[in-house]
Every structure is written in structure tokens, then in C-alpha cells.
Scaffold this motif. Structure first.
Motif, PDB file in Angstrom:
ATOM      1  N   LEU A 100       0.816  -1.224   0.000  1.00 39.56           N
ATOM      2  CA  LEU A 100       0.000   0.000   0.000  1.00 39.56           C
ATOM      3  C   LEU A 100       0.845   1.268   0.000  1.00 39.56           C
ATOM      4  O   LEU A 100       0.306   2.371   0.114  1.00 39.56           O
ATOM      5  N   HIS A 101       2.162   1.103  -0.068  1.00 41.61           N
ATOM      6  CA  HIS A 101       3.092   2.242  -0.145  1.00 41.61           C
ATOM      7  C   HIS A 101       2.933   3.185   1.058  1.00 41.61           C
ATOM      8  O   HIS A 101       2.771   4.406   0.908  1.00 41.61           O
ATOM      9  N   ASN A 161      -6.529   0.847  -0.745  1.00 42.21           N
ATOM     10  CA  ASN A 161      -5.612   1.821  -0.163  1.00 42.21           C
ATOM     11  C   ASN A 161      -5.689   1.753   1.362  1.00 42.21           C
ATOM     12  O   ASN A 161      -6.513   1.031   1.940  1.00 42.21           O
ATOM     13  N   TYR A 162      -4.848   2.553   1.990  1.00 43.33           N
ATOM     14  CA  TYR A 162      -4.726   2.539   3.452  1.00 43.33           C
ATOM     15  C   TYR A 162      -6.021   2.965   4.136  1.00 43.33           C
ATOM     16  O   TYR A 162      -6.415   2.375   5.154  1.00 43.33           O
ATOM     17  N   SER A 163      -6.690   3.973   3.613  1.00 42.12           N
ATOM     18  CA  SER A 163      -7.918   4.490   4.234  1.00 42.12           C
ATOM     19  C   SER A 163      -9.010   3.428   4.290  1.00 42.12           C
ATOM     20  O   SER A 163      -9.694   3.268   5.309  1.00 42.12           O
TER      21      SER A 163
END
Length: 390
Positions: free
Chosen positions: A33-34, A90-92
Motif C-alpha cells: 500500500l506504499h 488503499n490505506y484508508s
């Protein structure tokens, strides 16, 4: 023993896995997810905090809902949270999935703990709680190596795919195997909160918090402690965690049986003294590997032996508010885990990792003090609680 209790143990194992299974694959999540490793670590922190805070609040909010129906609804929400995690782009979204699973999981664990003793005769109550506790302890200590194994082979989403499938099976099992369980008569919130003014109850919760703090001061940093003090190769540390996990799972069952046979009070004192002795003497066993491993497994067993005994003790102490007391005890346990990790980190930074067992032992001694104060305090009747609440 009612077979449904063993089914609740399986459900609690599935739910509990979500909390720490992620810790072994944080690097894989961060890379995919960078994000930084620190950001990935927040996925554990947010889960633990919500898990500790949410269960008593949700239990009071859902006090009038039939328990089988509530369990099914919570499992469906838990399933949605895991699906969100599996497909998080993604992270969210992943963070949101963790929040959903933490909220629903917190309620599900306490539902398993309060339903189990209602399915058996009073003389088997401790054992029923102990069996469910085996599921909780097993998930917390075995989740890490399982997540590490699946994550390294199939990617970080694989452990959550497994949990999703197991959740579906749990929903089917609850629907077909569990009977309807009516909630206990509602006790006004002010009276439930008034029980915390009772030294017998408040010191009991303090005992759980201090006990788990002392345990976690070392357990949270067990891998570097083993490497520093024994020089053990990394390939063998997974075996050590597995042995510890097996011992911890057995500890939950043994604690429940001891509470039924010896009584909850004696079991609590035995567990605290035993764990204190093990932690304070563990540093002296590191030169002899076999002796160290024996001490480690005794520690693993004792670490979860107290939980079913404390749950039984709280039911005896405040039967009319037993559900909220069990929930608060579970919260105290998770707050202890979180606080112990912080204290252990401070010890490592300002002193040495070699000191973690000793500092952990100090917290265990404090828990013996609060346990004694709780046991010696008098029981507050419902009428007295009503007066205190007014």
C-alpha cells in the motif's frame, strides 16, 4: 458439557484472530500500500483501543436484544469488515475495515463469554468460560505465526480471506446450532456504573489490568529478548511462540476447571503468585535452554489461567450486572495488553530489554495486592448499589 460451548470457543477463536494476525505481515502491507511501517502499525493500535472501549458500551446499548439474533447481526457486520479488508485498495479503506471488525468483534467476544455460562449448570460455569477463553487466548497467541505463514506464501490478504471463510461458517453454525437466548433483565445504567464504586469490583478489574500489563511487558518483546539472552536463531523462535501458544490455550481450560474445583478466589491467587515467580526467575534460566523453555511454557499457561477464574469471580460478586462486569474485565485485559507494550518499550529504551521480566514481575506483585483487597472487601447488595447510584 454442552457442545454449544465448544462451538462458541471456535467462534471466539475466529473473531480473536483479527486483532494480532496482522502484526506478522505489517511489512507486506506497508510495501503493497506504499505506506510506512509506523502507519501499518496503527492498524493494530486502533483495533486494540476500539476493542477495549467498545464492548461495554455496545453491550449496554444492545441489552434488550435476543442474544442469538444479536450474534448473527454482529457476525454479518464482522463479515463485511473482513471483506472490506480483503479488497482494500488503499490505506484508508483498510483502516476503515479494521474499525468495522474491531467494533463488531468486541461485541462478539463478550457475547460468547456471557452466553457460555448460561448454557451449563452453575457448577460447570467456570469451565464453560475457560473453554471460550481458550479460543480467545489461542487466537491471540497463534494468530501471529498463522498470519506470518499465510502472508509470506500468498500475500497479506490471504489471512483475511481465511477469516472471511471461517466467519461465513460461523454464521451458518450459529443459525443452525444455537437456540434463542433471552437477555437478562435490564439493570439501569446508573446502577451498573455504581458497581464500580464497590472496592470488590473495582479492585478485581484493576487486578486484570495489572496482571496483563505485567505479562505483556515481556511478551510484546519476547523475540528480541530471546535473541539477546539466549542467542537463539530466528528459525527456532517460531517454534518457541508455538509452544507458548499451546501452553496459553491449555491455561484457559485449566483455569476454568480450577475455578470450579478450588474456587475462583484461590485460583486467582495461585495464578498471580505463580506468574510472579516465573517472571522474576526467568532471567536466571536463560543459560540452560531446556529450563528456559519449561519456564516459558509455564508462563504461557499462567498468562491465561486467571481470565476464566476472574470472570467467574465477577459473576459471583455481582450476578445482577454480570454481563457488564465480564465486558469491563475484557476491556481491562486489552488495556493491560496495550499499556504493557508501552511500558516494555520504555524499559528497552531507557534501561535494557533484559530488565523486562523484572518490571513485569513488579506489576504482577501489584496485581496480587489489588486481588487481596478485592477478596477482602465486602459484597455490595443490589439495594446498596441502588442507594449508591441515587
Amino acid at each position: 458439557m454442552d457442545k454449544r460451548v465448544f462451538f462458541l470457543m471456535i467462534v471466539s477463536f475466529v473473531i480473536g484472530m483479527v486483532e494480532l494476525i496482522i502484526s506478522g505481515i505489517l511489512d507486506l502491507i506497508a510495501e503493497d500500500l506504499h505506506i510506512s511501517l509506523g502507519q501499518a502499525g496503527h492498524l493494530i493500535t486502533i483495533f486494540s483501543l476500539i476493542f477495549a472501549v467498545a464492548s461495554p458500551i455496545l453491550l449496554m446499548m444492545t441489552a434488550k436484544i435476543e442474544r442469538k439474533k444479536l450474534t448473527l447481526i454482529s457476525l454479518l457486520v464482522f463479515l463485511f469488515g473482513n471483506i472490506t479488508t480483503v479488497f482494500a485498495a488503499n490505506y484508508s479503506i483498510l483502516f476503515t475495515g479494521r474499525i468495522i471488525t474491531a467494533i463488531s468483534g468486541a461485541l462478539l467476544i463478550i457475547l460468547c463469554l456471557v452466553m457460555a455460562p448460561s448454557l451449563v449448570e452453575p457448577k460447570y460455569r467456570g469451565r464453560a468460560i475457560g473453554i471460550v477463553s481458550m479460543g480467545v487466548s489461542g487466537s491471540l497467541v497463534l494468530g501471529v505465526p498463522l498470519g506470518l505463514f499465510l502472508g509470506n506464501i500468498y500475500g497479506w490478504r490471504a489471512p483475511f480471506v481465511l477469516i472471511t471463510l471461517l466467519t461465513v461458517l460461523s454464521i451458518i453454525g450459529v443459525y443452525y446450532l444455537m437456540d434463542k437466548i433471552d437477555p437478562k433483565p435490564a439493570v439501569p445504567l446508573r446502577i451498573q456504573l455504581a458497581t464500580l464504586k464497590s472496592q470488590k469490583v473495582s479492585f478485581a478489574h484493576a487486578t486484570t489490568f495489572l496482571y496483563m500489563t505485567g505479562h505483556t511487558v515481556l511478551y510484546a518483546y519476547l523475540k528480541p529478548y530471546i535473541q539477546t539472552t539466549t542467542g537463539m536463531e530466528s528459525s527456532w523462535i517460531g517454534v518457541v511462540y508455538f509452544l507458548f501458544g499451546i501452553a496459553a490455550v491449555c491455561g484457559g481450560g485449566i483455569g476454568g476447571t480450577m475455578a470450579d474445583i478450588l474456587g475462583a478466589r484461590r485460583t486467582i491467587i495461585i495464578a498471580i503468585i505463580g506468574l510472579g515467580v516465573v517472571l522474576l526467575t526467568l532471567p536466571f534460566t536463560t543459560p540452560v535452554l531446556a529450563l528456559f523453555l519449561i519456564g516459558l511454557m509455564i508462563w504461557g499457561m499462567l498468562s491465561w489461567l486467571i481470565s476464566p477464574a476472574m470472570q467467574s469471580y465477577l459473576i459471583e460478586t455481582s450476578p445482577e450486572t454480570s454481563e457488564i462486569q465480564q465486558s469491563l474485565s475484557n476491556s481491562s485485559l486489552h488495556f493491560g495488553i496495550a499499556f504493557g507494550a508501552v511500558v516494555g518499550g520504555i524499559v528497552i529504551e531507557r534501561a535494557s530489554i533484559i530488565q523486562t521480566p523484572t518490571i513485569g514481575g513488579v506489576f504482577i506483585i501489584l496485581s496480587l495486592l489489588t486481588a487481596g483487597l478485592s477478596i477482602r472487601s465486602r459484597v455490595v447488595s443490589l439495594d446498596q448499589k441502588q442507594k449508591i447510584a441515587q
